[in-house]
Structure formats: structure tokens, C-alpha cells
Write a protein that holds these residues in place. Structure first.
Motif, mmCIF file in Angstrom:
data_model
loop_
_atom_site.group_PDB
_atom_site.id
_atom_site.type_symbol
_atom_site.label_atom_id
_atom_site.label_comp_id
_atom_site.label_asym_id
_atom_site.label_seq_id
_atom_site.Cartn_x
_atom_site.Cartn_y
_atom_site.Cartn_z
ATOM 1 N N MET A 122 78.517 37.860 61.572
ATOM 2 C CA MET A 122 79.606 37.121 60.942
ATOM 3 C C MET A 122 80.740 37.994 60.420
ATOM 4 S SD MET A 122 80.712 34.095 60.621
ATOM 5 C CE MET A 122 79.313 32.984 60.774
ATOM 6 N N PRO A 123 80.486 39.121 59.733
ATOM 7 C CA PRO A 123 81.621 39.920 59.253
ATOM 8 C C PRO A 123 82.557 40.367 60.380
ATOM 9 C CG PRO A 123 79.596 40.633 58.204
ATOM 10 C CD PRO A 123 79.196 39.687 59.293
ATOM 11 N N HIS A 124 81.986 40.678 61.534
ATOM 12 C CA HIS A 124 82.802 41.122 62.666
ATOM 13 C C HIS A 124 83.534 39.954 63.327
ATOM 14 C CE1 HIS A 124 80.759 44.933 62.215
ATOM 15 N NE2 HIS A 124 79.601 44.306 62.257
ATOM 16 N N LEU A 125 82.895 38.800 63.356
ATOM 17 C CA LEU A 125 83.542 37.616 63.916
ATOM 18 C C LEU A 125 84.691 37.145 63.031
ATOM 19 C CD1 LEU A 125 80.356 35.675 65.076
ATOM 20 C CD2 LEU A 125 81.955 36.951 66.516
ATOM 21 N N ILE A 126 84.539 37.260 61.735
ATOM 22 C CA ILE A 126 85.641 36.934 60.821
ATOM 23 C C ILE A 126 86.833 37.845 61.098
ATOM 24 C CG2 ILE A 126 86.376 37.028 58.404
ATOM 25 C CD1 ILE A 126 83.526 36.163 57.644
ATOM 26 N N GLU A 127 86.561 39.108 61.307
ATOM 27 C CA GLU A 127 87.623 40.088 61.536
ATOM 28 C C GLU A 127 88.447 39.758 62.768
ATOM 29 O OE1 GLU A 127 87.815 44.874 62.547
ATOM 30 O OE2 GLU A 127 86.267 44.136 61.182
ATOM 31 N N ARG A 128 87.798 39.225 63.817
ATOM 32 C CA ARG A 128 88.503 38.952 65.077
ATOM 33 C C ARG A 128 88.627 37.460 65.368
ATOM 34 N NH1 ARG A 128 87.196 44.255 68.669
ATOM 35 N NH2 ARG A 128 87.533 42.885 70.433
ATOM 36 N N ARG A 129 88.341 36.613 64.349
ATOM 37 C CA ARG A 129 88.417 35.163 64.535
ATOM 38 C C ARG A 129 87.670 34.740 65.793
ATOM 39 N NH1 ARG A 129 92.265 32.881 61.140
ATOM 40 N NH2 ARG A 129 92.570 31.073 62.500
ATOM 41 N N GLY A 130 86.426 35.194 65.840
ATOM 42 C CA GLY A 130 85.596 34.944 67.004
ATOM 43 C C GLY A 130 84.835 33.638 66.933
ATOM 44 N N ASN A 131 83.792 33.533 67.741
ATOM 45 C CA ASN A 131 83.023 32.296 67.759
ATOM 46 C C ASN A 131 81.571 32.530 68.125
ATOM 47 O OD1 ASN A 131 82.488 31.257 70.760
ATOM 48 N ND2 ASN A 131 84.516 32.220 70.737
ATOM 49 N N ILE A 132 80.753 31.553 67.793
ATOM 50 C CA ILE A 132 79.320 31.571 68.067
ATOM 51 C C ILE A 132 78.968 30.354 68.911
ATOM 52 C CG2 ILE A 132 77.009 31.414 67.050
ATOM 53 C CD1 ILE A 132 78.208 32.659 64.487
ATOM 54 N N VAL A 133 78.130 30.570 69.918
ATOM 55 C CA VAL A 133 77.529 29.462 70.660
ATOM 56 C C VAL A 133 76.012 29.595 70.534
ATOM 57 C CG1 VAL A 133 77.323 28.230 72.836
ATOM 58 C CG2 VAL A 133 79.450 29.439 72.294
ATOM 59 N N ASN A 134 75.394 28.639 69.864
ATOM 60 C CA ASN A 134 73.946 28.619 69.702
ATOM 61 C C ASN A 134 73.308 27.730 70.746
ATOM 62 O OD1 ASN A 134 73.930 30.274 67.354
ATOM 63 N ND2 ASN A 134 74.445 28.500 66.083
ATOM 64 N N MET A 135 72.132 28.136 71.219
ATOM 65 C CA MET A 135 71.403 27.300 72.166
ATOM 66 C C MET A 135 70.429 26.423 71.388
ATOM 67 S SD MET A 135 71.242 26.363 75.247
ATOM 68 C CE MET A 135 72.486 27.569 75.726
ATOM 69 N N ALA A 136 70.790 25.153 71.253
ATOM 70 C CA ALA A 136 69.887 24.182 70.633
ATOM 71 C C ALA A 136 69.135 23.477 71.759
ATOM 72 C CB ALA A 136 70.665 23.218 69.749
ATOM 73 N N SER A 137 69.056 22.172 71.722
ATOM 74 C CA SER A 137 68.299 21.437 72.734
ATOM 75 C C SER A 137 68.482 19.946 72.502
ATOM 76 C CB SER A 137 66.808 21.783 72.630
ATOM 77 O OG SER A 137 66.020 20.941 73.442
ATOM 78 N N ALA A 138 68.258 19.173 73.569
ATOM 79 C CA ALA A 138 68.149 17.728 73.356
ATOM 80 C C ALA A 138 67.043 17.419 72.357
ATOM 81 C CB ALA A 138 67.871 17.035 74.690
ATOM 82 N N ALA A 139 66.053 18.302 72.264
ATOM 83 C CA ALA A 139 64.968 18.145 71.292
ATOM 84 C C ALA A 139 65.427 18.434 69.871
ATOM 85 C CB ALA A 139 63.805 19.072 71.651
ATOM 86 N N GLY A 140 66.673 18.864 69.708
ATOM 87 C CA GLY A 140 67.275 18.974 68.395
ATOM 88 C C GLY A 140 68.036 17.732 67.994
ATOM 89 N N LEU A 141 68.176 16.800 68.933
ATOM 90 C CA LEU A 141 68.903 15.551 68.687
ATOM 91 C C LEU A 141 67.967 14.354 68.594
ATOM 92 C CD1 LEU A 141 71.822 16.157 71.215
ATOM 93 C CD2 LEU A 141 71.977 16.267 68.722
ATOM 94 N N VAL A 142 66.848 14.429 69.291
ATOM 95 C CA VAL A 142 65.854 13.351 69.275
ATOM 96 C C VAL A 142 64.471 13.986 69.179
ATOM 97 C CG1 VAL A 142 67.275 11.766 70.653
ATOM 98 C CG2 VAL A 142 65.676 13.326 71.803
ATOM 99 N N GLY A 143 63.474 13.165 68.925
ATOM 100 C CA GLY A 143 62.110 13.670 68.921
ATOM 101 C C GLY A 143 61.553 13.770 70.325
ATOM 102 N N VAL A 144 60.742 14.813 70.552
ATOM 103 C CA VAL A 144 60.015 14.965 71.808
ATOM 104 C C VAL A 144 58.541 15.132 71.464
ATOM 105 C CG1 VAL A 144 59.675 16.364 73.889
ATOM 106 C CG2 VAL A 144 61.983 16.041 72.973
ATOM 107 N N PRO A 145 57.685 14.237 71.948
ATOM 108 C CA PRO A 145 56.272 14.323 71.565
ATOM 109 C C PRO A 145 55.608 15.589 72.063
ATOM 110 C CG PRO A 145 56.596 12.730 73.341
ATOM 111 C CD PRO A 145 57.961 13.130 72.875
ATOM 112 N N PHE A 146 54.604 16.042 71.334
ATOM 113 C CA PHE A 146 53.822 17.232 71.657
ATOM 114 C C PHE A 146 54.669 18.504 71.608
ATOM 115 C CE2 PHE A 146 52.228 13.589 74.143
ATOM 116 C CZ PHE A 146 51.028 13.390 73.466
#
Length: 248
Positions: A122-146
Motif C-alpha cells: 500500500m505505501p508504494h501504491l499510494i505513491e504512484r496512485r496504483g491499484n490492486i486486483v484481488n482474486m475472490a470467487s463466485a463463492a465469495g458472493l454466494v454459498g457453495v456447499p462442502f
């Protein structure tokens, strides 16, 4: 050359989505530092990509290792513009059989690892007004059994993404998450447990192309878009790339 002159760190880059992202970023002009716990795999990936890629052995569950890859990128290239948190693990199983060790391992890699990478960068991204892309999942939006631990970790990634997007908006740092459905990767080809009701699991499969899995390149295209200037007004989104899996 949408990323010409940019410096990016990409985790989980020895195979799967991370490798596809690394290839696309390099092709679009970025200098990339790629990390993975598979030391031989990430070295091979860097060699196939070429001079724009530098390989680093990375244990995303270790905060010191996360700090080291960020420090190396800044030392090599003078700063950091993009962080792509792609590394993750999947552990299917009936909830009552998931012991504390398995639970903690999933959370430490999929959620705490993302925290540690974002915290170091983050300190370096602030310096260059950068960005982050995180890999979430459809399983972060709904429940997936097991898949309780994985679901919990990916819901956490989306919450972290949204919180950071708001907190650092005044500094010009964008933070977004990609939420794939099923993707054809080495991780999803693991031998499944025999005592899981896969008919129940497959109720949440893609509606496109008769439930076919996405390719890693298709997911990497979404990561590239969110990391590029084309998405300069987009922050705090959980970008579903799941063939309609979470639409209904």
C-alpha cells in the motif's frame, strides 16, 4: 501496450490464473515480479515470459515473504503500480470433517495472505496512485456447499477489497476483486472427496455454454481490464466472471 511503463507484482504465477495474468501483463508492456511457493514452476514461468519477468519464491502465508517480494519489485524497478493477489487454495470437504488445521490453512492463504500483500504494497501504491486486483470467487458472493472455509475466505476478500477501496480512494488507489466461477486450472482438477454430493455443488455451475468452465485467459482478461486505465473510474467492485452463476 495498456500497461507500458507499469510495474506489477503477481502472486500464484507458477500456473493457472496467475500464470495467465503474468503473460498478459508482460505482453501489455508491464515489468512484472511473479511469486509462487512452487519455486521451480515460477522460475520456468519467468523464463518463458522473458526479460520483463522476475521470479521470486513466495509463501503468501508468511508476512516476511510477502514483504520481500514487494521490496524486490520496488528495488528492481523503482516503484510499484499494480498488485494482483491471485494465489489461493481450495479444500473441498464436509464441514464436520474440516478440522481447525485445514480451516486455518485456507484462511491464512486465501484471506490473510491477501491482507499481508496489500499491507506491504500500500505505501508504494499510494505513491504512484496504483491499484490492486484481488482474486475472490463466485463463492465469495454466494454459498457453495462442502466448501465452507473457501467460501468464508473469499467473502472476506470481497469485504477487504471494498473497505480498502473506500479508505484509499482519496489517495487515488483503486481496489477491485474478480469473482470467477468454475475455471479450468490445476487447482480445480484435484481428486474430489467421494462423500460429497456433487449434484448439489453443480447447481451453482455456469449457465453459459452448458456449464463449461472458463479458461484462465478469460479470467486474466478481466484482471487486465481492472488493472488498466480503461477501468480508471472503477473501484470497490466484486466483478463476477461466472457465466451467470450468481445472477439468480
Amino acid at each position: 501496450m495498456r500497461l507500458e511503463g507499469k510495474v506489477a507484482v503477481i502472486t500464484g504465477a507458477a500456473s493457472g490464473i496467475g500464470l495467465a495474468v503474468a503473460r498478459k501483463f508482460a505482453a501489455e508492456g508491464a515489468k512484472i515480479v511473479i511469486g509462487d511457493r512452487n519455486a521451480a514452476g515460477v522460475e520456468e514461468a519467468a523464463q518463458t515470459i522473458g526479460q520483463s519477468a522476475t521470479a521470486t519464491t513466495l509463501d503468501i502465508a508468511d508476512g516476511n515473504s510477502c514483504q520481500a517480494i514487494i521490496d524486490r519489485a520496488v528495488s528492481l524497478h523503482g516503484g510499484l503500480d499494480i498488485l494482483c493477489n491471485i494465489a489461493g487454495i481450495l479444500d473441498f470437504g464436509r464441514f464436520e470433517e474440516i478440522d481447525r488445521g485445514r480451516w486455518d490453512r485456507t484462511i491464512s492463504v486465501n484471506l490473510s495472505g491477501v491482507y499481508q500483500m496489500c499491507h506491504a504494497a500500500m505505501p508504494h501504491l499510494i505513491e504512484r496512485r496504483g491499484n490492486i486486483v484481488n482474486m475472490a470467487s463466485a463463492a465469495g458472493l454466494v454459498g457453495v456447499p462442502f466448501n465452507a472455509a473457501y467460501c468464508a475466505s473469499k467473502h472476506g476478500v470481497i469485504g477487504l477489497t471494498r473497505a480498502l477501496a473506500l479508505e484509499y480512494s482519496k489517495e487515488g488507489v483503486r481496489v477491485n476483486a474478480v469473482c470467477p466461477g468454475g475455471v479450468d486450472t490445476p487447482m480445480t482438477k484435484q481428486a474430489p472427496p467421494e462423500n460429497i454430493d456433487w449434484q448439489m455443488v453443480m447447481r451453482s455451475a455456469s449457465w453459459l455454454d452448458s456449464g463449461a468452465m472458463a479458461t484462465t485467459d478469460e479470467i486474466a482478461d478481466s484482471v487486465l481490464f481492472l488493472a488498466s486505465a480503461e477501468a480508471k473510474r472503477i473501484t470497490g467492485v466484486a466483478f463476477a466472471v461466472d457465466g451467470g452463476q450468481t445472477a439468480g
